[in-house]
Write a protein that holds these residues in place. Structure first.
Motif, PDB file in Angstrom:
ATOM      1  N   GLU A  70       0.842  -1.172   0.034  1.00 26.49           N
ATOM      2  CA  GLU A  70       0.022   0.171  -0.133  1.00 26.49           C
ATOM      3  C   GLU A  70       0.826   1.175  -0.210  1.00 26.49           C
ATOM      4  O   GLU A  70       0.560   2.075  -0.713  1.00 26.49           O
ATOM      5  N   LEU A  71       2.052   1.354   0.999  1.00 23.39           N
ATOM      6  CA  LEU A  71       2.694   2.348   1.198  1.00 23.39           C
ATOM      7  C   LEU A  71       3.482   2.529  -0.611  1.00 23.39           C
ATOM      8  O   LEU A  71       3.778   3.672  -0.762  1.00 23.39           O
ATOM      9  N   LEU A  72       3.876   1.535  -1.014  1.00 25.47           N
ATOM     10  CA  LEU A  72       4.643   1.610  -2.424  1.00 25.47           C
ATOM     11  C   LEU A  72       3.601   2.157  -3.549  1.00 25.47           C
ATOM     12  O   LEU A  72       4.087   3.068  -4.351  1.00 25.47           O
ATOM     13  N   LYS A  90       2.257   6.482  -6.853  1.00 25.13           N
ATOM     14  CA  LYS A  90       1.069   6.961  -7.521  1.00 25.13           C
ATOM     15  C   LYS A  90       0.219   6.167  -8.554  1.00 25.13           C
ATOM     16  O   LYS A  90       0.003   6.440  -9.656  1.00 25.13           O
ATOM     17  N   ILE A  91       0.243   4.798  -8.153  1.00 25.02           N
ATOM     18  CA  ILE A  91      -0.510   4.000  -9.007  1.00 25.02           C
ATOM     19  C   ILE A  91      -1.430   3.406  -8.115  1.00 25.02           C
ATOM     20  O   ILE A  91      -1.517   3.241  -6.836  1.00 25.02           O
ATOM     21  N   LYS A  92      -2.661   2.799  -8.847  1.00 19.06           N
ATOM     22  CA  LYS A  92      -3.607   2.113  -8.260  1.00 19.06           C
ATOM     23  C   LYS A  92      -3.669   0.805  -7.936  1.00 19.06           C
ATOM     24  O   LYS A  92      -3.942   0.150  -7.038  1.00 19.06           O
ATOM     25  N   THR A 127       8.181  -8.381 -16.520  1.00 17.21           N
ATOM     26  CA  THR A 127       8.266  -8.134 -18.046  1.00 17.21           C
ATOM     27  C   THR A 127       7.593  -6.710 -18.319  1.00 17.21           C
ATOM     28  O   THR A 127       7.864  -5.794 -19.295  1.00 17.21           O
ATOM     29  N   SER A 128       6.439  -6.134 -17.733  1.00 11.56           N
ATOM     30  CA  SER A 128       5.864  -4.838 -17.808  1.00 11.56           C
ATOM     31  C   SER A 128       6.011  -4.123 -16.656  1.00 11.56           C
ATOM     32  O   SER A 128       5.878  -4.714 -15.397  1.00 11.56           O
ATOM     33  N   VAL A 129       6.197  -2.742 -16.583  1.00  8.93           N
ATOM     34  CA  VAL A 129       6.563  -2.105 -15.441  1.00  8.93           C
ATOM     35  C   VAL A 129       5.482  -1.135 -15.163  1.00  8.93           C
ATOM     36  O   VAL A 129       4.676  -0.641 -16.051  1.00  8.93           O
ATOM     37  N   ALA A 130       4.949  -1.201 -13.835  1.00  3.94           N
ATOM     38  CA  ALA A 130       3.804  -0.435 -13.451  1.00  3.94           C
ATOM     39  C   ALA A 130       3.985   1.083 -13.082  1.00  3.94           C
ATOM     40  O   ALA A 130       3.416   2.026 -13.155  1.00  3.94           O
ATOM     41  N   GLY A 131       5.458   1.453 -12.701  1.00  2.00           N
ATOM     42  CA  GLY A 131       5.976   2.653 -12.151  1.00  2.00           C
ATOM     43  C   GLY A 131       7.356   2.499 -11.800  1.00  2.00           C
ATOM     44  O   GLY A 131       7.866   1.498 -11.713  1.00  2.00           O
ATOM     45  N   GLN A 132       7.694   3.698 -11.058  1.00  8.08           N
ATOM     46  CA  GLN A 132       9.015   3.735 -10.378  1.00  8.08           C
ATOM     47  C   GLN A 132       8.979   4.318  -8.879  1.00  8.08           C
ATOM     48  O   GLN A 132       7.894   4.955  -8.679  1.00  8.08           O
ATOM     49  N   VAL A 133       9.730   3.622  -8.196  1.00  8.89           N
ATOM     50  CA  VAL A 133      10.141   4.304  -6.964  1.00  8.89           C
ATOM     51  C   VAL A 133      11.651   4.660  -6.646  1.00  8.89           C
ATOM     52  O   VAL A 133      12.533   3.961  -7.302  1.00  8.89           O
ATOM     53  N   MET A 173       5.733  -6.364  -7.430  1.00  5.60           N
ATOM     54  CA  MET A 173       4.522  -5.612  -7.916  1.00  5.60           C
ATOM     55  C   MET A 173       4.750  -4.944  -9.304  1.00  5.60           C
ATOM     56  O   MET A 173       4.065  -4.388  -9.786  1.00  5.60           O
ATOM     57  N   GLY A 174       6.083  -4.934  -9.928  1.00  4.07           N
ATOM     58  CA  GLY A 174       6.280  -4.566 -11.272  1.00  4.07           C
ATOM     59  C   GLY A 174       6.787  -3.193 -11.094  1.00  4.07           C
ATOM     60  O   GLY A 174       6.638  -2.210 -11.957  1.00  4.07           O
ATOM     61  N   LEU A 175       7.524  -2.651 -10.039  1.00  4.06           N
ATOM     62  CA  LEU A 175       7.711  -1.360  -9.935  1.00  4.06           C
ATOM     63  C   LEU A 175       9.315  -1.208  -9.913  1.00  4.06           C
ATOM     64  O   LEU A 175       9.900  -2.139  -9.496  1.00  4.06           O
ATOM     65  N   GLU A 176      10.046  -0.424 -10.899  1.00  5.23           N
ATOM     66  CA  GLU A 176      11.141  -0.309 -10.893  1.00  5.23           C
ATOM     67  C   GLU A 176      11.625   0.440  -9.926  1.00  5.23           C
ATOM     68  O   GLU A 176      11.349   1.575  -9.215  1.00  5.23           O
ATOM     69  N   VAL A 177      13.091   0.216  -9.053  1.00  3.11           N
ATOM     70  CA  VAL A 177      13.433   1.108  -8.037  1.00  3.11           C
ATOM     71  C   VAL A 177      14.910   1.562  -8.935  1.00  3.11           C
ATOM     72  O   VAL A 177      15.631   1.003  -9.313  1.00  3.11           O
ATOM     73  N   VAL A 178      14.837   3.072  -8.768  1.00  2.77           N
ATOM     74  CA  VAL A 178      15.793   3.868  -9.456  1.00  2.77           C
ATOM     75  C   VAL A 178      16.231   4.606  -8.246  1.00  2.77           C
ATOM     76  O   VAL A 178      15.945   4.909  -7.356  1.00  2.77           O
ATOM     77  N   ASP A 179      17.433   5.411  -8.829  1.00  3.36           N
ATOM     78  CA  ASP A 179      18.281   6.171  -7.966  1.00  3.36           C
ATOM     79  C   ASP A 179      17.414   7.619  -8.053  1.00  3.36           C
ATOM     80  O   ASP A 179      16.931   8.151  -8.506  1.00  3.36           O
TER      81      ASP A 179
END
Length: 141
Positions: free
Chosen positions: A77-79, A84-86, A94-100, A135-141
């Motif tokens: 939930e926090l992620l 900012k995704i539902k 394989t598919s990316v939902a967003g980034q953190v 969850m399909g989220l990318e962890v970026v710098d």
């Protein structure tokens, strides 16, 4: 003298909006505890957390009374809030939902430290980053 514990029940309920219908009613009713009393107390305590999933640990005693402890929102939930995704990706990996960012991961890890299975913040960051990737989220710098 301390009361004798009958059982402990863990649930995840919407903050400020629990109802005595399942899962609350069936989880507490089978042990003789009042679902209505629990919902009134839970909703009063979590009124400021509406729209958030609130994990709760309910201790039911032999005399059918109960106590409960509310916990922080789940890491997923926090992620989702930070990214900012539902919802997460349908096909993680394989598919990316967003980034953190790693900074956001560290903030979540610090916040959830006592509830995670980790010895230090670095290990907790790895747990949170793993949840993000699943969850399909990318962890970026």
């Amino acid at each position: 003298m301390a009361k004798k514990i009958k059982t402990k029940v863990k649930l995840q309920l919407p903050g400020g909006a629990a109802t005595p219908a399942p899962p609350v009613g069936s989880a507490l009713g089978q042990h003789g505890a009042s679902g209505m009393d629990f919902c009134k107390r839970f909703n009063a305590e979590t009124a400021n957390r509406r729209g958030e999933t609130v994990p709760v640990e309910i201790t039911i005693f032999v005399d059918k009374s109960f106590t409960f402890i509310t916990k922080l929102a789940p890491v997923s939930e926090l992620l989702k809030k930070v990214a900012k995704i539902k919802k997460g990706s349908q096909k993680p990996g394989t598919s990316v939902a967003g980034q953190v960012t790693w900074k956001a991961v560290e903030e979540i890890a610090t916040l959830k430290m006592e509830e995670l299975n980790a010895w230090n913040v670095e290990a907790a960051k790895k747990v949170v980053a793993g949840s993000a990737r699943s969850m399909g989220l990318e962890v970026v710098d």
